[in-house]
Design a protein around this motif. Structure first.
Motif, PDB file in Angstrom:
ATOM      1  N   ALA A 238      29.208 109.810  69.132  1.00 42.86           N
ATOM      2  CA  ALA A 238      27.756 109.952  69.223  1.00 42.86           C
ATOM      3  C   ALA A 238      27.046 108.844  68.452  1.00 42.86           C
ATOM      4  CB  ALA A 238      27.338 111.326  68.684  1.00 42.86           C
ATOM      5  N   LYS A 239      27.671 108.388  67.374  1.00 41.95           N
ATOM      6  CA  LYS A 239      27.036 107.357  66.548  1.00 41.95           C
ATOM      7  C   LYS A 239      27.496 105.951  66.925  1.00 41.95           C
ATOM      8  CE  LYS A 239      26.400 105.910  61.738  1.00 41.95           C
ATOM      9  NZ  LYS A 239      26.711 106.201  60.312  1.00 41.95           N
ATOM     10  N   ARG A 240      28.782 105.787  67.178  1.00 42.75           N
ATOM     11  CA  ARG A 240      29.340 104.449  67.437  1.00 42.75           C
ATOM     12  C   ARG A 240      29.789 104.393  68.902  1.00 42.75           C
ATOM     13  NH1 ARG A 240      31.218 100.433  64.023  1.00 42.75           N
ATOM     14  NH2 ARG A 240      31.183 101.772  62.175  1.00 42.75           N
ATOM     15  N   PHE A 241      28.981 103.767  69.746  1.00 43.46           N
ATOM     16  CA  PHE A 241      29.259 103.822  71.183  1.00 43.46           C
ATOM     17  C   PHE A 241      28.919 102.523  71.932  1.00 43.46           C
ATOM     18  CE2 PHE A 241      24.918 105.067  70.439  1.00 43.46           C
ATOM     19  CZ  PHE A 241      24.197 104.485  71.467  1.00 43.46           C
ATOM     20  N   LYS A 242      28.342 101.550  71.275  1.00 46.75           N
ATOM     21  CA  LYS A 242      27.874 100.375  71.981  1.00 46.75           C
ATOM     22  C   LYS A 242      28.967  99.310  72.131  1.00 46.75           C
ATOM     23  CE  LYS A 242      22.972 100.937  70.926  1.00 46.75           C
ATOM     24  NZ  LYS A 242      21.751 100.334  70.341  1.00 46.75           N
TER      25      LYS A 242
ATOM     26  N   ASP B 270      21.635 101.398  77.868  1.00 45.27           N
ATOM     27  CA  ASP B 270      21.520 101.755  76.458  1.00 45.27           C
ATOM     28  C   ASP B 270      22.714 101.284  75.627  1.00 45.27           C
ATOM     29  OD1 ASP B 270      19.139 103.172  77.023  1.00 45.27           O
ATOM     30  OD2 ASP B 270      20.302 104.957  77.572  1.00 45.27           O
ATOM     31  N   ALA B 271      23.883 101.254  76.252  1.00 37.69           N
ATOM     32  CA  ALA B 271      25.114 101.061  75.478  1.00 37.69           C
ATOM     33  C   ALA B 271      25.717  99.662  75.593  1.00 37.69           C
ATOM     34  CB  ALA B 271      26.155 102.097  75.909  1.00 37.69           C
ATOM     35  N   LEU B 272      25.273  98.868  76.564  1.00 36.56           N
ATOM     36  CA  LEU B 272      25.821  97.526  76.717  1.00 36.56           C
ATOM     37  C   LEU B 272      24.845  96.507  76.142  1.00 36.56           C
ATOM     38  CD1 LEU B 272      28.209  95.884  77.813  1.00 36.56           C
ATOM     39  CD2 LEU B 272      26.981  95.679  79.982  1.00 36.56           C
ATOM     40  N   VAL B 273      25.281  95.805  75.113  1.00 34.45           N
ATOM     41  CA  VAL B 273      24.440  94.826  74.420  1.00 34.45           C
ATOM     42  C   VAL B 273      24.895  93.427  74.816  1.00 34.45           C
ATOM     43  CG1 VAL B 273      23.667  93.965  72.185  1.00 34.45           C
ATOM     44  CG2 VAL B 273      24.158  96.411  72.485  1.00 34.45           C
ATOM     45  N   GLU B 274      24.006  92.651  75.410  1.00 31.48           N
ATOM     46  CA  GLU B 274      24.335  91.300  75.842  1.00 31.48           C
ATOM     47  C   GLU B 274      23.691  90.273  74.910  1.00 31.48           C
ATOM     48  OE1 GLU B 274      23.172  90.809  79.884  1.00 31.48           O
ATOM     49  OE2 GLU B 274      24.843  92.011  80.651  1.00 31.48           O
ATOM     50  N   VAL B 275      24.494  89.336  74.433  1.00 35.33           N
ATOM     51  CA  VAL B 275      23.971  88.253  73.605  1.00 35.33           C
ATOM     52  C   VAL B 275      23.484  87.145  74.523  1.00 35.33           C
ATOM     53  CG1 VAL B 275      24.451  86.603  71.762  1.00 35.33           C
ATOM     54  CG2 VAL B 275      25.634  88.821  71.798  1.00 35.33           C
ATOM     55  N   LYS B 276      22.218  86.807  74.403  1.00 35.32           N
ATOM     56  CA  LYS B 276      21.620  85.824  75.298  1.00 35.32           C
ATOM     57  C   LYS B 276      21.615  84.431  74.674  1.00 35.32           C
ATOM     58  CE  LYS B 276      18.552  89.289  77.366  1.00 35.32           C
ATOM     59  NZ  LYS B 276      19.357  89.377  78.610  1.00 35.32           N
ATOM     60  N   LYS B 277      21.545  83.435  75.548  1.00 37.35           N
ATOM     61  CA  LYS B 277      21.316  82.073  75.074  1.00 37.35           C
ATOM     62  C   LYS B 277      19.841  81.914  74.726  1.00 37.35           C
ATOM     63  CE  LYS B 277      24.500  80.379  78.639  1.00 37.35           C
ATOM     64  NZ  LYS B 277      24.222  81.392  79.683  1.00 37.35           N
ATOM     65  N   ARG B 278      19.535  80.962  73.890  1.00 41.34           N
ATOM     66  CA  ARG B 278      18.143  80.694  73.580  1.00 41.34           C
ATOM     67  C   ARG B 278      17.467  80.022  74.775  1.00 41.34           C
ATOM     68  NH1 ARG B 278      18.028  78.797  67.177  1.00 41.34           N
ATOM     69  NH2 ARG B 278      19.451  80.450  66.433  1.00 41.34           N
ATOM     70  N   ASP B 279      16.181  80.236  74.895  1.00 40.63           N
ATOM     71  CA  ASP B 279      15.428  79.658  76.008  1.00 40.63           C
ATOM     72  C   ASP B 279      15.630  78.154  76.082  1.00 40.63           C
ATOM     73  OD1 ASP B 279      14.466  82.149  76.645  1.00 40.63           O
ATOM     74  OD2 ASP B 279      12.516  81.880  75.663  1.00 40.63           O
TER      75      ASP B 279
ATOM     76  N   GLU C 213      26.595  99.741  62.730  1.00 37.75           N
ATOM     77  CA  GLU C 213      27.408 100.952  62.795  1.00 37.75           C
ATOM     78  C   GLU C 213      27.405 101.608  64.172  1.00 37.75           C
ATOM     79  OE1 GLU C 213      26.206 103.561  59.680  1.00 37.75           O
ATOM     80  OE2 GLU C 213      27.078 102.320  58.090  1.00 37.75           O
ATOM     81  N   GLU C 214      26.560 101.144  65.063  1.00 35.90           N
ATOM     82  CA  GLU C 214      26.573 101.666  66.428  1.00 35.90           C
ATOM     83  C   GLU C 214      27.572 100.926  67.315  1.00 35.90           C
ATOM     84  OE1 GLU C 214      22.187 103.438  67.415  1.00 35.90           O
ATOM     85  OE2 GLU C 214      22.410 101.248  67.544  1.00 35.90           O
ATOM     86  N   LEU C 215      28.119  99.841  66.805  1.00 41.61           N
ATOM     87  CA  LEU C 215      28.985  98.997  67.605  1.00 41.61           C
ATOM     88  C   LEU C 215      30.422  99.525  67.605  1.00 41.61           C
ATOM     89  CD1 LEU C 215      29.069  96.398  69.296  1.00 41.61           C
ATOM     90  CD2 LEU C 215      29.624  95.140  67.212  1.00 41.61           C
ATOM     91  N   ALA C 216      30.920  99.863  68.802  1.00 43.69           N
ATOM     92  CA  ALA C 216      32.286 100.352  68.934  1.00 43.69           C
ATOM     93  C   ALA C 216      33.254  99.248  69.335  1.00 43.69           C
ATOM     94  CB  ALA C 216      32.338 101.474  69.970  1.00 43.69           C
ATOM     95  N   LEU C 217      32.760  98.286  70.129  1.00 49.65           N
ATOM     96  CA  LEU C 217      33.660  97.282  70.682  1.00 49.65           C
ATOM     97  C   LEU C 217      32.925  95.970  70.933  1.00 49.65           C
ATOM     98  CD1 LEU C 217      36.394  96.462  72.064  1.00 49.65           C
ATOM     99  CD2 LEU C 217      35.436  97.379  74.186  1.00 49.65           C
TER     100      LEU C 217
END
Length: 422
Positions: free
Chosen positions: A121-125, A153-162, A181-185
Motif C-alpha cells: 500500500a505504501k511502496r508500489f511505484k 498513478d504508479a508508473l513514474v517516467e523520468v523526462k528529458k529536459r525541454d 519510500e513509495e518507490l518499489a522498483l
C-alpha cells in the motif's frame, strides 16, 4: 588521434586493428554483388560462420541419438545451458552462478518482476525512462494492472529536459529521491534504443537501493556493447536479448542475471518450473520445488538447444577477443564515424545533428535535417544497411566485431552522393 576523411587513412587504421581479422568470421548480405556496410548490429547481429557447425552438431546428435542426446551427446542437452554461463558472466560483469539463459527478453523481465516487484500500500511505484522501448512500456503497464494498480498513478517516467535529446543523471537521481519510500522498483534500459545513450547504471542503482527499492535493467542494447559490472554495481536483476550485439540469431534466447544474494532462497516469490529444480533431485519428480542455488532456479522448462547452439558459438568469439578489446575498438571506430559525419556535413547543404551523447556505446543516432525517407532508401539500395526512426533519424551502429574503418569512410561517400543527387 587526428583523423582524416580519406580511404587511405581508414585503411591504415584497419591495418593496425587487431580485430580486423574477425571480419572473416561473419557472413555478410550482398547488395549489387558487394558485401554491405552493416550498421544494424543493434537490431540483429551478423551470423558468425562457426554457428553452422554448432547447429549441425545438435542436429547430428538428434538424428543419431534421439532422446539419448540429453545425456550422451558430446555436449549433453540436459546441462547445455551451463556452458554459456562462464562466457556470459564475463560479458556482463557477474559470476557464472548469477547468469542463466532462458526464454526471451520480455518474458524474462516479466518472470523477474514476479520476484522483484511486490507492491504494498505504501511502496508500489515503478520508475522508468520516458518513452522506454515499447515492449518495456507494455510490460510495466500490464504488471501494474495485474496488481490492481493504475499506471497513471504508479508508473513514474523520468523526462528529458525541454529541447534536450538525452537524460541527465542528476534528474534521474532527483526523481528517485523524490519518489522515495513509495518507490518499489527502478527498471530502465541501460542503453536507450532510440538515442543510444548509456545511462549511469552504477549511480542509478545505488540511488534506487538507497531508498529501499529493487533495481533491474533491460540490457537489450547494452550486453556485448558496453562495459557492465552487474555484480559489483549491486544490481538486483537484469535481462538482455542475445541477437543484437551478441550475434546469436533472430529472436534467440535471452540472458538473465540475478544477484547472488537472492540465490538459493526457497521463500522468494517466483514462478517455478522443473528445470529450476536441483539437478540431483529433478528426475525424482518430487512434488515440492527444490531450487538450484544459481540463477538457473528461474528457469521453467528444459532449454531450447537449437537456440542455444548459435549463442554458444558467438560466446566463443567473445571469449577469444574479450570485452576490453571490443570496447577499445568500439570507442575508436564510433569516434571515426562521428568525424566522418561532421566532415560530410561540411560538404553538403543538409545539416546532421548527432543526438547521441558522449555517454554511448557504438550507436550514433543522427537527425538528418532537411532530408527524408528517400535518403534512407538510397543508402539501402547502395549497400548501407541501417535503420530509420521517425521523423528523420537513422541509427548507425558500427559493431567492432565486423565493421571496418574503411566501411566508415565508404559510408560517408555514399551518404554524400545520396544528398547531392536530390
Amino acid at each position: 588521434m587526428t583523423f582524416q576523411n580519406t580511404l587511405e587513412f581508414a585503411q591504415q587504421l584497419d591495418a593496425k586493428d587487431k580485430l580486423f581479422k574477425y571480419r572473416k568470421e561473419f557472413h555478410y548480405p550482398k547488395v549489387n554483388g558487394k558485401e554491405v556496410i552493416y550498421f544494424t548490429g543493434n537490431s540483429l547481429g551478423l551470423q558468425p560462420k562457426r554457428t553452422q557447425a554448432y547447429v549441425d552438431e545438435v542436429m547430428k546428435d538428434w538424428r543419431e541419438l534421439a532422446v539419448e542426446g540429453h545425456f550422451y551427446a558430446d555436449k549433453p542437452w540436459w546441462d547445455y545451458h551451463e556452458r554459456l554461463a562462464s562466457g556470459l558472466a564475463k560479458v556482463v560483469g557477474a559470476s557464472p552462478k548469477e547468469v542463466t539463459v532462458m526464454n526471451t527478453l520480455t518474458v524474462n523481465l516479466h518472470l523477474l518482476m514476479v520476484s522483484f516487484y511486490q507492491p504494498t500500500a505504501k511502496r508500489f511505484k515503478i520508475l522508468c525512462e520516458e518513452k522506454a522501448f515499447p515492449s518495456d512500456q507494455y510490460m510495466l503497464q500490464s504488471q501494474l494492472r495485474f496488481h490492481g494498480l493504475d499506471p497513471k498513478d504508479a508508473l513514474v517516467e523520468v523526462k528529458k529536459r525541454d529541447g534536450e535529446h538525452s537524460w541527465r543523471t542528476e534528474d534521474i537521481l532527483d526523481k528517485i529521491n523524490e519518489v522515495g519510500e513509495e518507490l518499489a522498483l527502478v527498471l530502465m534500459g541501460g542503453v536507450n534504443y532510440y538515442n543510444g545513450q548509456v545511462l549511469d547504471m552504477e549511480a542509478i542503482t545505488k540511488a534506487g537501493k538507497s531508498v529501499g527499492a529493487f533495481v533491474g535493467w533491460d540490457l537489450a542494447h547494452a550486453a556485448g556493447n558496453v562495459k557492465l559490472n552487474l555484480h559489483d554495481w549491486d544490481v538486483d536483476f537484469a535481462a538482455w536479448c542475445s541477437y543484437k550485439y551478441m550475434n546469436s540469431g533472430p529472436g534467440n534466447a535471452s540472458g538473465s542475471f540475478v544477484h547472488e544474494r537472492h540465490l538459493g532462497k526457497t521463500d522468494i516469490p517466483r514462478f517455478e518450473g522443473w528445470w529450476g529444480n536441483k539437478k540431483e533431485t529433478r528426475f525424482l519428480m518430487e512434488p515440492e520445488f527444490d531450487p538450484i542455488a544459481t540463477a538457473d532456479a528461474w528457469q521453467l522448462s528444459n532449454p531450447p538447444i537449437l537456440s542455444l547452439a548459435p549463442y554458444l558459438a558467438s560466446l566463443e568469439l567473445f571469449d577469444e577477443v574479450g570485452m576490453d578489446a571490443l570496447l577499445e575498438k568500439q570507442k575508436t571506430i564510433t569516434a571515426y564515424l562521428e568525424f566522418v559525419l561532421h566532415e560530410i556535413d561540411k560538404q553538403v547543404e543538409s545539416s546532421f545533428e548527432i543526438i547521441t551523447p558522449k555517454e554511448r556505446g557504438c550507436q550514433l543516432s543522427v537527425f538528418l535535417h532537411g532530408e527524408g525517407r528517400s535518403l534512407f532508401d538510397y543508402l539501402m539500395k547502395n549497400g548501407v544497411i541501417t535503420d530509420w526512426r521517425e521523423p528523420n533519424v537513422i541509427r548507425l551502429a558500427p559493431a567492432p566485431f565486423y565493421c571496418s574503418y574503411a566501411d566508415m569512410y565508404n559510408f560517408g561517400q555514399i551518404l554524400k552522393q545520396g544528398i547531392l543527387k536530390k
